[in-house]
Enzyme design. Structure first.
Site: not given
Ligand code: DGY
Length: 323
Positions: A242, A271, A289
């Site tokens: 993250r 983001e 991402h």
């Molecule tokens: C997750 O599944 O955590 C991916 O990063 C998309 O949210």
């Protein structure tokens, strides 16, 4: 019997949208726009289940909506730091996620970033596409091998272990890691990896650091200026976890000052905004991402949500209940 009313906050793979539409009174987000706080609140008032994802900010103020109809947030994704879990509980909401099914795709992407940044693949592609390539020469875009190097993993859960397996068995890397709980041979299987006590211990030894801990809470800015300074100057930082785990401004300073060899990032603090300092740096690989973005995984994530919803509305505990 009337079907529960459910709302998908974004477009999902067609096959999963069809499966959901057959089982539930389903509303799709046909133009795929990110929902505003007001739209999320309206969804909580009007639907039995809201199916959010990482682009939905379900913080305490959104979840404080008066007289919600919703009883479950069936999240599409394994990470759920965009949902305030305490506020969700207080609003009487069950929360589920989709663990397991995106492990391999995300691990593959972490390796993609490691290879791209170490082998200067982004720089090379930009040069070639811009018509600036002057042909082969011994000193052109010389990078670093992964083989024989030390990979430091922060957060040795499913994805951390899958990255470590690929790095060790595929590229001959040594693995050190930090994890909140102690892991033994039963968890690590064929992986030869050394667990170190502190994040700093891993940073000091690693040539590549790959982040695999959840975001939010105590992990916000886990990698701050002091921890970036604890990394070796020839080391690379990889983040597929993250964005908020890394202090992006501090990372930009460290890279600009040459205190780090480079970074490979798939996630960002705000983001889809990306720190302009990162965009200006050549030794940074920036992906939008994409960790779980394979057809197989995105369908599997959706089917996992279906299982959670079916269990919930049949009165059973959903298999992936997190709150
Ligand atoms: C997750 O599944 O955590 C991916 O990063 C998309 O949210």
């Amino acid at each position: 019997m009337t079907h529960p009313r459910i709302l998908l906050t974004r477009r999902w793979p067609d096959a999963v949208e069809r499966t959901l539409s057959a089982r539930f009174d389903t509303t799709l987000n046909t133009d795929d726009h990110p929902l505003s706080a007001a739209e999320l609140q309206q969804a909580l008032r009007e639907y039995d289940a809201v199916l959010p994802t990482v682009s939905d900010r379900l913080d305490a103020s959104v979840l404080a909506v008066a007289s919600p109809r919703a009883r479950i947030l069936a999240n599409y994704g394994v990470g759920y730091s965009h949902i305030d879990i305490d506020a969700a509980r207080a609003a009487g909401l069950t929360v589920t996620n989709t663990p397991g099914v995106l492990t391999d795709s995300t691990a593959d992407l972490a390796l993609t970033l490691m290879l791209m940044v170490a082998r200067r693949a982004g720089e090379g592609e930009r040069e070639l596409r811009a018509g600036r390539w002057r042909g082969w020469r011994p000193t052109h875009l010389v990078g670093t091998r992964l083989g024989g190097k030390t990979l430091g993993i922060i957060g040795m859960g499913r994805i951390g272990q899958a990255v470590a397996m690929r790095a060790q068995h595929g590229f001959g890397m040594k693995v050190v890691f930090q994890n909140r709980s102690r892991l033994g041979p039963a968890q690590l299987g064929t992986l030869q990896a050394t667990q170190l006590e502190r994040v700093e211990d891993v940073l000091a030894q690693a040539d590549f650091v790959s982040l695999h801990c959840p975001g939010g809470g105590a992990n916000r800015h886990l990698i701050d200026a002091a921890r970036l300074a604890a990394m070796q100057p020839h080391a690379f930082l990889i983040n597929t976890a993250r964005g908020d785990v890394v202090d992006e401004a501090a990372l930009v300073h460290a890279l600009q000052a040459g205190r780090l060899a480079g970074a490979g990032l798939d996630v960002y603090e705000a983001e889809p905004q990306v720190h302009p300092g990162l965009l200006a740096l050549e030794n940074v690989v920036l992906l939008p991402h994409l960790g779980s973005a394979t057809r197989e995984t995105r369908v599997a994530m959706g089917l996992r949500v279906v299982d959670n919803l079916v269990a919930f509305f049949e009165g059973r505990t959903p298999p992936d209940k997190v709150a």
